[in-house]
Design a protein around this motif. Structure first.
Motif, PDB file in Angstrom:
ATOM      1  N   GLU A 114     -85.175  -4.281  66.717  1.00  0.00           N
ATOM      2  CA  GLU A 114     -84.147  -4.854  65.843  1.00  0.00           C
ATOM      3  C   GLU A 114     -84.500  -4.633  64.373  1.00  0.00           C
ATOM      4  O   GLU A 114     -83.624  -4.382  63.545  1.00  0.00           O
ATOM      5  N   ASN A 115     -85.790  -4.691  64.075  1.00  0.00           N
ATOM      6  CA  ASN A 115     -86.213  -4.489  62.695  1.00  0.00           C
ATOM      7  C   ASN A 115     -86.088  -3.034  62.257  1.00  0.00           C
ATOM      8  O   ASN A 115     -85.950  -2.762  61.055  1.00  0.00           O
ATOM      9  N   ILE A 116     -86.129  -2.102  63.185  1.00  0.00           N
ATOM     10  CA  ILE A 116     -85.890  -0.709  62.822  1.00  0.00           C
ATOM     11  C   ILE A 116     -84.485  -0.585  62.227  1.00  0.00           C
ATOM     12  O   ILE A 116     -84.274   0.072  61.199  1.00  0.00           O
ATOM     13  N   VAL A 117     -83.529  -1.267  62.854  1.00  0.00           N
ATOM     14  CA  VAL A 117     -82.152  -1.235  62.355  1.00  0.00           C
ATOM     15  C   VAL A 117     -82.034  -2.000  61.034  1.00  0.00           C
ATOM     16  O   VAL A 117     -81.440  -1.509  60.066  1.00  0.00           O
ATOM     17  N   LEU A 118     -82.635  -3.203  60.978  1.00  0.00           N
ATOM     18  CA  LEU A 118     -82.539  -4.023  59.766  1.00  0.00           C
ATOM     19  C   LEU A 118     -83.149  -3.325  58.556  1.00  0.00           C
ATOM     20  O   LEU A 118     -82.535  -3.240  57.484  1.00  0.00           O
ATOM     21  N   GLU A 135     -85.958   6.308  68.600  1.00  0.00           N
ATOM     22  CA  GLU A 135     -87.023   6.727  69.505  1.00  0.00           C
ATOM     23  C   GLU A 135     -88.139   7.466  68.760  1.00  0.00           C
ATOM     24  O   GLU A 135     -89.317   7.294  69.093  1.00  0.00           O
ATOM     25  N   GLU A 136     -87.774   8.265  67.757  1.00  0.00           N
ATOM     26  CA  GLU A 136     -88.789   8.970  66.972  1.00  0.00           C
ATOM     27  C   GLU A 136     -89.632   7.968  66.185  1.00  0.00           C
ATOM     28  O   GLU A 136     -90.870   8.091  66.115  1.00  0.00           O
ATOM     29  N   ILE A 137     -88.990   6.957  65.592  1.00  0.00           N
ATOM     30  CA  ILE A 137     -89.710   5.916  64.845  1.00  0.00           C
ATOM     31  C   ILE A 137     -90.634   5.145  65.781  1.00  0.00           C
ATOM     32  O   ILE A 137     -91.795   4.872  65.469  1.00  0.00           O
ATOM     33  N   ALA A 139     -91.956   6.141  68.613  1.00  0.00           N
ATOM     34  CA  ALA A 139     -93.082   6.981  69.037  1.00  0.00           C
ATOM     35  C   ALA A 139     -94.115   7.111  67.925  1.00  0.00           C
ATOM     36  O   ALA A 139     -95.327   7.025  68.177  1.00  0.00           O
ATOM     37  N   PHE A 140     -93.643   7.271  66.688  1.00  0.00           N
ATOM     38  CA  PHE A 140     -94.578   7.434  65.574  1.00  0.00           C
ATOM     39  C   PHE A 140     -95.384   6.156  65.337  1.00  0.00           C
ATOM     40  O   PHE A 140     -96.566   6.203  65.022  1.00  0.00           O
ATOM     41  N   SER A 141     -94.751   5.002  65.514  1.00  0.00           N
ATOM     42  CA  SER A 141     -95.430   3.723  65.271  1.00  0.00           C
ATOM     43  C   SER A 141     -96.531   3.438  66.289  1.00  0.00           C
ATOM     44  O   SER A 141     -97.448   2.653  66.020  1.00  0.00           O
ATOM     45  N   GLU A 142     -96.443   4.042  67.475  1.00  0.00           N
ATOM     46  CA  GLU A 142     -97.423   3.857  68.547  1.00  0.00           C
ATOM     47  C   GLU A 142     -97.535   2.394  68.988  1.00  0.00           C
ATOM     48  O   GLU A 142     -98.576   1.944  69.443  1.00  0.00           O
ATOM     49  N   LEU A 143     -96.439   1.651  68.869  1.00  0.00           N
ATOM     50  CA  LEU A 143     -96.480   0.227  69.213  1.00  0.00           C
ATOM     51  C   LEU A 143     -96.020  -0.061  70.640  1.00  0.00           C
ATOM     52  O   LEU A 143     -96.157  -1.200  71.112  1.00  0.00           O
TER      53      LEU A 143
END
Length: 272
Positions: A114-118, A135-137, A139-143
């Motif tokens: 949700e925070n990716i959108v916010l 999905e790219e974000i 994957a990059f965050s590795e969370l």
């Protein structure tokens, strides 16, 4: 074509609660790097920026160089149009993206997804564009599965990692970066460095404020040296640092001389 032009740019802050002649003025002057002056109504103002002139064109990679309180952050916020000039003019052509407080615009009770959108919407990215990059974000965050949980359950490093991953997806004509943009733990830094490099390479104009010389010399070719809200040098970034070092050296020498004079007077007063 993207460009930024400042013409005799100045910014004043009113300080309505301070007396025109007070110890508080001296403290404000030293901590802000501005100049304190009483106006005709006896209100106090801080001159944060004064008579700034420059022209930024595509291909410029500009470093803002100066000590704390020199005016770097104020200038960045003027370029982002968060602050407005009180003197002169600022002409901005192109889309601006500002990476200052990386976690600003994030909700601690919302999930990582949700925070990716916010955060993306706060940065001016369209909802459709954000959804294409989720999905790219992620994957990059590795969370991993942590992205399904509220970010109040994250460590500070995990929040910084997610914020950095989101912030560096922006596309802009004029990219403004403050040194406060972090990438989390040290194990993540090499990956973050490469991503930041890619972001800078695809941005026509980049303005960066940082105290880290390596970061600046790695990314920037042009340096603006600021002191007490004034632009003292604008040119090659390595020459800018030479100019800045001369200023710092002169200031240190002046302080040492003043300290020596005080000690000599004290010694004379006590007969030593």
């Amino acid at each position: 074509m993207a460009h930024v032009e400042a013409q005799d740019l100045g910014v004043r802050y009113p300080v309505l609660t301070a007396s025109a002649r007070s110890l508080k003025n001296q403290i404000l002057s030293r901590t802000t790097g501005g100049r304190i002056a009483g106006n005709s109504a006896r209100a106090v103002e801080v001159q944060a920026l004064s008579q700034i002139n420059f022209l930024f064109r595509p291909g410029d990679r500009i470093a803002l160089i100066g000590h704390n309180g020199s005016g770097k952050s104020t200038l960045l916020r003027v370029l982002a149009q968060i602050y407005h000039p009180t003197e002169g003019r600022l002409l901005v052509q192109g889309r601006v993206a500002a990476l200052f407080d990386a976690s600003f615009g994030m909700d601690m009770d919302s999930t990582g997804y949700e925070n990716i959108v916010l955060r993306g919407r706060y940065l001016g990215i369209s909802r459709a564009a954000i959804e294409q990059q989720i999905e790219e974000i992620a994957a990059f965050s590795e969370l991993g599965d942590f992205l399904k949980m509220p970010i109040r359950t994250y460590s500070a490093g995990m929040v910084a990692r997610l914020a950095f991953a989101i912030s560096t997806t922006v596309d802009a004509d004029i990219l403004l970066i403050d040194e406060g943009v972090g990438a989390g733990d040290s194990a993540f830094m090499a990956k973050a460095q490469k991503r930041m490099q890619e972001l800078i390479e695809r941005s026509p104009i980049v303005v960066l404020a940082s105290h880290d010389r390596k970061t600046i010399t790695d990314f920037c070719t042009r340096g603006l040296v600021l002191q007490s809200g004034r632009l003292l040098f604008d040119g090659n970034v390595r020459q800018a640092y030479e100019h800045y070092d001369e200023i710092v050296g002169a200031a240190v020498a002046g302080e040492d001389a003043a300290s020596g004079t005080v000690q000599a007077r004290r010694a004379a007063g006590t007969g030593r």
